[in-house]
Design an enzyme around this catalytic site. Structure first.
Site, mmCIF file in Angstrom:
data_model
loop_
_atom_site.group_PDB
_atom_site.id
_atom_site.type_symbol
_atom_site.label_atom_id
_atom_site.label_comp_id
_atom_site.label_asym_id
_atom_site.label_seq_id
_atom_site.Cartn_x
_atom_site.Cartn_y
_atom_site.Cartn_z
ATOM 1 N N SER A 42 50.463 33.609 28.443
ATOM 2 C CA SER A 42 49.958 32.587 29.374
ATOM 3 C C SER A 42 50.198 31.156 28.877
ATOM 4 O O SER A 42 50.537 30.286 29.697
ATOM 5 C CB SER A 42 48.469 32.819 29.654
ATOM 6 N N LYS A 91 36.672 39.863 30.218
ATOM 7 C CA LYS A 91 36.667 39.709 31.682
ATOM 8 C C LYS A 91 35.323 40.099 32.307
ATOM 9 O O LYS A 91 34.879 39.474 33.255
ATOM 10 C CB LYS A 91 37.792 40.533 32.313
ATOM 11 N N ASP A 127 43.675 38.571 39.693
ATOM 12 C CA ASP A 127 44.465 39.807 39.561
ATOM 13 C C ASP A 127 44.603 40.503 40.920
ATOM 14 O O ASP A 127 45.619 41.154 41.188
ATOM 15 C CB ASP A 127 43.789 40.785 38.585
ATOM 16 N N GLY A 151 44.389 55.720 36.137
ATOM 17 C CA GLY A 151 43.533 54.854 35.333
ATOM 18 C C GLY A 151 42.365 54.343 36.149
ATOM 19 O O GLY A 151 42.426 54.289 37.390
ATOM 20 N N GLY A 154 39.592 48.155 33.829
ATOM 21 C CA GLY A 154 39.444 46.851 34.478
ATOM 22 C C GLY A 154 40.570 46.539 35.451
ATOM 23 O O GLY A 154 40.326 46.076 36.579
ATOM 24 N N LEU A 248 51.625 48.499 35.797
ATOM 25 C CA LEU A 248 50.980 47.223 35.466
ATOM 26 C C LEU A 248 51.357 46.718 34.081
ATOM 27 O O LEU A 248 51.211 45.534 33.780
ATOM 28 C CB LEU A 248 49.450 47.350 35.542
ATOM 29 N N GLY A 271 54.899 45.136 35.389
ATOM 30 C CA GLY A 271 53.726 44.294 35.610
ATOM 31 C C GLY A 271 53.945 42.789 35.493
ATOM 32 O O GLY A 271 53.020 42.008 35.731
HETATM 33 P P1 NAP Z 1 41.129 49.172 30.131
HETATM 34 O O1 NAP Z 1 40.024 48.602 30.945
HETATM 35 O O2 NAP Z 1 40.933 49.343 28.662
HETATM 36 O O3 NAP Z 1 41.506 50.608 30.786
HETATM 37 C C1 NAP Z 1 42.442 51.436 30.159
HETATM 38 C C2 NAP Z 1 42.757 52.625 31.055
HETATM 39 O O4 NAP Z 1 43.770 53.413 30.417
HETATM 40 C C3 NAP Z 1 41.548 53.564 31.289
HETATM 41 O O5 NAP Z 1 41.638 54.149 32.562
HETATM 42 C C4 NAP Z 1 41.766 54.613 30.190
HETATM 43 O O6 NAP Z 1 41.172 55.865 30.505
HETATM 44 C C5 NAP Z 1 43.273 54.747 30.224
HETATM 45 N N1 NAP Z 1 43.787 55.284 28.963
HETATM 46 C C6 NAP Z 1 43.820 54.674 27.759
HETATM 47 N N2 NAP Z 1 44.361 55.488 26.831
HETATM 48 C C7 NAP Z 1 44.662 56.657 27.473
HETATM 49 C C8 NAP Z 1 45.246 57.871 27.057
HETATM 50 N N3 NAP Z 1 45.612 58.085 25.776
HETATM 51 N N4 NAP Z 1 45.427 58.842 27.982
HETATM 52 C C9 NAP Z 1 45.067 58.659 29.267
HETATM 53 N N5 NAP Z 1 44.511 57.510 29.732
HETATM 54 C C10 NAP Z 1 44.300 56.519 28.842
HETATM 55 O O7 NAP Z 1 42.467 48.306 30.261
HETATM 56 P P2 NAP Z 1 42.902 47.409 31.511
HETATM 57 O O8 NAP Z 1 42.444 46.009 31.302
HETATM 58 O O9 NAP Z 1 42.515 48.118 32.739
HETATM 59 O O10 NAP Z 1 44.499 47.392 31.341
HETATM 60 C C11 NAP Z 1 45.295 48.534 31.657
HETATM 61 C C12 NAP Z 1 46.769 48.126 31.601
HETATM 62 O O11 NAP Z 1 47.044 47.182 32.635
HETATM 63 C C13 NAP Z 1 47.173 47.448 30.292
HETATM 64 O O12 NAP Z 1 48.464 47.893 29.938
HETATM 65 C C14 NAP Z 1 47.240 45.969 30.654
HETATM 66 O O13 NAP Z 1 48.170 45.242 29.874
HETATM 67 C C15 NAP Z 1 47.719 46.065 32.093
HETATM 68 N N6 NAP Z 1 47.358 44.870 32.881
HETATM 69 C C16 NAP Z 1 48.378 44.186 33.465
HETATM 70 C C17 NAP Z 1 48.097 43.077 34.240
HETATM 71 C C18 NAP Z 1 49.234 42.335 34.871
HETATM 72 O O14 NAP Z 1 49.032 41.192 35.334
HETATM 73 N N7 NAP Z 1 50.393 42.936 34.967
HETATM 74 C C19 NAP Z 1 46.775 42.644 34.422
HETATM 75 C C20 NAP Z 1 45.746 43.383 33.820
HETATM 76 C C21 NAP Z 1 46.059 44.497 33.034
HETATM 77 P P3 NAP Z 1 39.642 56.177 30.067
HETATM 78 O O15 NAP Z 1 38.778 55.584 31.144
HETATM 79 O O16 NAP Z 1 39.586 57.658 30.031
HETATM 80 O O17 NAP Z 1 39.412 55.545 28.718
#
Ligand code: NAP
Length: 308
Positions: A42, A91, A127, A151, A154, A248, A271
């Site tokens: 950012s 967040k 987002d 997933g 967040g 993403l 993403g």
């Molecule tokens: P988060 O809140 O930590 O959620 C992570 C998710 O991944 C949960 O559903 C978790 O499942 C799952 N997960 C993690 N490890 C896993 C595994 N070994 N096997 C299966 N599922 C697994 O993270 P977040 O903020 O939502 O971010 C998720 C992704 O989106 C990241 O890669 C982030 O960089 C990306 N993102 C991109 C943008 C963009 O602008 N492009 C914006 C925001 C986020 P559980 O619930 O079972 O733990």
């Protein structure tokens, strides 16, 4: 003693404008809080935008330990920052520390952008629109689509809220089933046309649900740097060629899952577009100016290349 001579940087020639101060007492400050923060793209994205528009604004990274979040938000007020972005892990925590929330931030339960209106801090979630804008840019019309969301963290909350708002039929699959169920229940009433179901993220559910889906969103952190070899899709299950994959994850720009979808004949997008569009919306909210989206996109690409 022989000393090295300093360059004559204070000697102006012709139309040289390098003496223009980079920061001054008039400079408007924005930034991003997160922990850790050093990998954030950012700062280069927003500073490139300010530079392109010749604006006396500066965007700074602020490493804020979770234990110091309340003090950091008080600091945003006290130091007169124009606003901040909020990233992992803050967040959710920032929701309780702002004075007002937009409907999207309230519904998603997460703030990724804060705007200072004098002493009043307003929490937004860009987002949601960033995702929809990036999706539409690929030519995909999300209204009434059938989507498989992998997933329930967040990012998935923002995606599900966005898609439910345009009447999508949604199946949310997550490793922890309870989180998927809670998410489906939370957004069931967002629109009359939307329909939400939840299930476990396993091969059986994917096999069952993928035929109907014309959109698959990877909202897990699988595939993200440094675990670039991981994917939520089983090796022996072909990716549905009729679907668009929206991953993403933006680092790396092409994930393992994207390569898989492409090789099985599907379309795939990463993403980075969403990252740029959520940032562009924050930029417009802070400055009231039209964001230079192409410049921001190029700055992100360059920053990610540098980090590889
Ligand atoms: P988060 O809140 O930590 O959620 C992570 C998710 O991944 C949960 O559903 C978790 O499942 C799952 N997960 C993690 N490890 C896993 C595994 N070994 N096997 C299966 N599922 C697994 O993270 P977040 O903020 O939502 O971010 C998720 C992704 O989106 C990241 O890669 C982030 O960089 C990306 N993102 C991109 C943008 C963009 O602008 N492009 C914006 C925001 C986020 P559980 O619930 O079972 O733990």
């Amino acid at each position: 003693m022989k000393s090295e001579s300093l360059p004559n940087a204070d000697v102006l020639q012709g139309t040289d404008c390098r003496l223009q101060p980079i920061l001054s007492g008039h400079t408007q400050i924005v930034g991003v809080i997160g922990w850790p923060i050093e990998h954030s793209v950012s700062p280069p994205m927003h500073n490139a935008a300010f530079e392109a528009l010749g604006m006396d604004w500066c965007y700074l990274p602020f490493p804020v330990h979770p234990a110091n979040l309340k003090e950091a938000m008080a600091g945003v007020r006290a130091l007169g920052l124009r606003g901040i972005n909020v990233t992992v892990p803050h967040k959710k925590g920032v929701v309780a520390l702002v004075d007002e929330l937009t409907p999207a931030a309230h519904a998603v339960g997460a703030v990724n952008t804060v705007i200072s209106r004098g002493e009043v801090l307003v929490g937004h979630n860009t987002d949601v629109d960033g995702f929809l804008r990036a999706l539409r840019e690929t030519g995909f019309e999300p209204e009434g689509c059938s989507a498989l969301i992998l997933g329930a963290g967040g990012a998935a909350r923002a995606v599900v809220y966005a898609l439910a708002g345009v009447g999508a039929q949604l199946v949310i699959l997550n490793r922890t089933l309870g989180r998927a169920q809670a998410l489906a229940a939370a957004f069931a009433g967002v629109s009359d046309a939307a329909h939400l179901r939840a299930g476990p993220l396993d091969e059986k559910s994917l096999r069952l649900e993928m035929a109907r889906a014309n959109l698959v969103v990877n909202a897990t952190s699988l595939g993200m740097w440094p675990q670039v070899g991981t994917t939520p899709w089983p090796d022996d299950l072909p990716f549905p060629s009729h679907a668009l994959l929206f991953d993403l994850v933006y680092n790396p720009r092409e994930t393992c899952l994207m390569r898989r979808a492409l090789s099985d004949g599907a379309r795939a997008v990463g993403g980075l577009r969403m990252l740029v569009h959520q940032g562009a919306e924050a930029f417009a909210l802070w400055t009231g100016r039209e964001p230079p989206v192409e410049t921001m996109f190029a700055a992100c690409r360059a920053a990610l290349r540098g980090g590889e």
